[in-house]
Design a protein around this motif. Structure first.
Motif, short mmCIF file in Angstrom:
data_model
loop_
_atom_site.label_atom_id
_atom_site.label_comp_id
_atom_site.label_asym_id
_atom_site.label_seq_id
_atom_site.Cartn_x
_atom_site.Cartn_y
_atom_site.Cartn_z
N SER A 1 0.84 -1.19 0.00
CA SER A 1 0.00 0.00 0.00
C SER A 1 0.88 1.24 0.00
O SER A 1 2.08 1.19 0.28
N ALA A 2 0.26 2.38 -0.30
CA ALA A 2 0.99 3.65 -0.29
C ALA A 2 1.53 3.94 1.11
O ALA A 2 2.64 4.47 1.27
N VAL A 3 0.76 3.58 2.14
CA VAL A 3 1.20 3.80 3.52
C VAL A 3 2.44 2.95 3.82
O VAL A 3 3.41 3.43 4.42
N GLU A 4 2.42 1.68 3.40
CA GLU A 4 3.57 0.80 3.65
C GLU A 4 4.79 1.29 2.89
O GLU A 4 5.91 1.25 3.43
N VAL B 1 4.18 -4.85 11.02
CA VAL B 1 5.58 -4.81 11.44
C VAL B 1 6.46 -4.90 10.19
O VAL B 1 6.26 -5.78 9.35
N ILE B 2 7.41 -4.00 10.09
CA ILE B 2 8.36 -4.00 8.97
C ILE B 2 9.76 -4.13 9.55
O ILE B 2 10.13 -3.40 10.46
N GLU B 3 10.52 -5.08 9.03
CA GLU B 3 11.91 -5.22 9.46
C GLU B 3 12.81 -5.27 8.24
O GLU B 3 12.55 -6.04 7.30
N SER B 4 13.83 -4.46 8.26
CA SER B 4 14.80 -4.42 7.17
C SER B 4 16.20 -4.68 7.74
O SER B 4 16.43 -4.53 8.93
N PHE B 5 17.12 -5.06 6.86
CA PHE B 5 18.46 -5.36 7.32
C PHE B 5 19.49 -5.06 6.24
O PHE B 5 19.17 -4.98 5.05
#
Length: 210
Positions: free
Chosen positions: A28-31, A155-159
């Motif tokens: 989505s645009a929000v994500e 929940v978003i997790e990046s690395f």
């Protein structure tokens, strides 16, 4: 796989990952805005980066109460057997994590880089240990949303992590993504059990009853 530009002297130039260089189809645009704001990293030629998203049927305050516990990751991370924090829980705090058997690791030394209770963002960097995740850092952000008329959480997790010698970027990302995906599933399971106990009312019903 990401193509890296080369400088005239043969060194790899550090580039900022932009949204159109990442797999954002179906978001989505929000994500996409969450990712742009909190999960855009700089990487070098010998590194890889990615992000994962999990929708959880539990209020954001319950999910964040687990994610923020730098001192107790075993509350939801299934591969952690023990965690010892050195000193008070604050930015730059260090923790020693013991990893359960079954993974190519036994210990991990990690530093808390960011803990923002207002924005609900936590960042951790691995600084040592018996594993192959060199220069690993992650950012987790927790955001409210509505799922089936009830308070939910995304929940978003990046690395970012070095690609070990003998491995490709794809292989490295696949391995780390698998670990994070398992952690996220466990986070959802624990949070949703807590939500059942909390018995949050549907948003529409709560508004009509006000």
């Amino acid at each position: 796989m990401m193509k890296m530009r080369r400088l005239e002297n043969g060194c790899a130039e550090s580039v900022r990952i932009s949204l159109n260089m990442m797999n954002i189809k179906g978001l989505s645009a929000v994500e996409r805005e969450y990712i742009r704001k909190h999960h855009t990293h700089e990487i070098n030629a010998n590194q890889c980066t990615s992000f994962l998203i999990k929708h959880i049927k539990a209020p954001v305050h319950l999910v964040w109460s687990l994610v923020r516990r730098f001192d107790q990751p075993q509350k939801y991370k299934p591969f952690v057997s023990r965690c010892i924090v050195q000193g008070n829980l604050e930015i730059s705090s260090m923790r020693e994590v013991d990893v359960k058997s079954g993974l190519p690791a036994t210990t991990s030394t990690e530093r808390l880089e960011l803990l923002d209770d207002n924005e609900r963002i936590r960042s951790v960097r691995i600084v040592g240990g018996d594993h192959r995740l060199r220069n690993y850092s992650s950012v987790a952000s927790v955001h409210p949303e509505v799922i089936d008329g009830r308070p939910g959480t995304v929940v978003i997790e990046s690395f970012v992590v070095d690609v070990p010698e003998g491995n490709t970027q794809d292989e490295t990302c696949y391995f780390v993504e698998a670990l994070i995906r398992c952690n996220m599933k466990s986070l959802a399971d624990v949070s949703e059990r807590l939500a059942v106990q909390d018995r949050t009312e549907p948003i529409n019903r709560a508004c009509h009853g006000a």
